[in-house]
Design a protein around this motif. Structure first.
Motif, PDB file in Angstrom:
ATOM      1  N   ASN A  91     -26.774  -3.857   8.262  1.00 10.80           N
ATOM      2  CA  ASN A  91     -26.317  -4.651   9.401  1.00 10.80           C
ATOM      3  C   ASN A  91     -26.608  -6.145   9.252  1.00 10.80           C
ATOM      4  O   ASN A  91     -26.923  -6.818  10.219  1.00 10.80           O
ATOM      5  N   SER A  93     -25.890  -9.790   9.301  1.00 12.63           N
ATOM      6  CA  SER A  93     -24.807 -10.567   9.899  1.00 12.63           C
ATOM      7  C   SER A  93     -24.708 -11.964   9.300  1.00 12.63           C
ATOM      8  O   SER A  93     -23.632 -12.559   9.253  1.00 12.63           O
ATOM      9  N   ARG A  94     -25.848 -12.509   8.868  1.00  9.34           N
ATOM     10  CA  ARG A  94     -25.812 -13.830   8.242  1.00  9.34           C
ATOM     11  C   ARG A  94     -26.800 -13.891   7.080  1.00  9.34           C
ATOM     12  O   ARG A  94     -27.821 -13.209   7.091  1.00  9.34           O
ATOM     13  N   GLU A 111     -21.655 -16.234   7.010  1.00  9.95           N
ATOM     14  CA  GLU A 111     -21.492 -15.285   8.111  1.00  9.95           C
ATOM     15  C   GLU A 111     -20.696 -14.104   7.600  1.00  9.95           C
ATOM     16  O   GLU A 111     -19.586 -14.285   7.076  1.00  9.95           O
ATOM     17  N   ALA A 114     -18.199  -7.537  10.077  1.00 10.88           N
ATOM     18  CA  ALA A 114     -18.280  -6.116   9.714  1.00 10.88           C
ATOM     19  C   ALA A 114     -17.296  -5.832   8.585  1.00 10.88           C
ATOM     20  O   ALA A 114     -16.170  -6.325   8.598  1.00 10.88           O
TER      21      ALA A 114
END
Lengths: 156, 104
Positions: A91, A93-94, A111, A114
């Protein structure tokens, strides 16, 4: 045929290609420029840069983040230092790429929507031997890994 | 010819590898021209957006310490051969470029 006219035609054609791309929604320069986090990229300390972009200064070293520098950890040329970052977390995300010893430590931020996996490669500039830190944001927490890169000739 | 080169390839595990090279001087604004002794003004790519069809697959922000002619490579899911991918960048002078490629 005079050269100036040729150059003019060339420039005009190149310009129109960009205009078409802009209309197609590929490029939104204004929107893009507004998003660049200037305060993070001009921060002179790792903590300040992270606070500006990641929302917090503290990150914990984690075995689920991997960073790899050049072969043997030695960069002959500080102007082109290859870096690979990956993570076993799903997971992320950045991802932030930070060079401890550079005057402006934050080098890049990525960034990942998904569907994009936490695996990034880049080539960076380093002024001197220092730690290069990969920081992955997952679930609002910052997880990091670092590797020392010895720089033979500085490239800033 | 565009100053951007994109190579996107689906690997055996179904993950697509996206690689791009952007031709750009990436001047930091800190370097002196050896001939004139004058500071060379900053000129660097700040933002990069990569797309698969209409979907954004990576947003990147660069500082001044990315190398000249920066490269970007990453992995994403859900692509098949023939799909369109694209990359566009904007630099600190507001100049921009974009290029499309096809997944192999």
């Amino acid at each position: 045929m005079d050269l100036k006219r040729r150059l003019f035609l060339k420039a005009t054609l190149a310009g129109s290609t960009i205009a078409v791309a802009a209309v197609a929604g590929l490029l939104k320069p204004q929107q893009l420029l507004a998003a660049w986090p200037e305060s993070a990229f001009t921060s002179k300390s790792v903590a300040d840069a992270l606070t500006a972009i990641g929302g917090k200064a503290d990150h914990s070293a984690s075995a689920s983040v991997t960073i790899t520098g050049p072969d043997g950890g030695i960069a002959q040329n500080g102007a082109i230092v290859p870096i690979t970052i990956s993570s076993s977390m799903e997971n992320v995300s950045r991802i932030f790429l930070v060079v401890d010893g550079n005057s402006f430590p934050l080098t890049a931020s990525y960034e990942l929507p998904a569907g994009t996996l936490p695996f990034i490669t880049a080539r960076i500039k380093m002024g001197k031997t220092s730690n290069v830190i990969a920081i992955c944001e997952a679930g609002g927490q910052l997880f990091s890994a670092s590797t020392e890169v010895k720089v033979v000739a500085g490239g800033c | 010819m565009s100053s951007i080169r994109i190579v996107a390839k689906v690997k055996s595990d179904g993950v697509c590898e996206f690689k791009a090279l952007m031709k750009h001087p990436m001047e930091t604004g800190l370097r002196k021209d050896p001939a004139s002794g004058e500071i060379v003004p900053a000129h660097f790519i700040r933002e990069v957006v990569c797309k698969h069809g209409d979907k954004v697959i990576l947003n990147a922000n660069f500082g001044i310490t990315m190398s000249k002619d920066p490269v970007i490579s990453f992995h994403f899911k859900g692509a098949k051969a023939g799909d369109k991918v694209a990359l566009s960048w904007v630099d600190n002078k507001g100049e921009s470029e974009s290029e499309e490629g096809e997944v192999k």
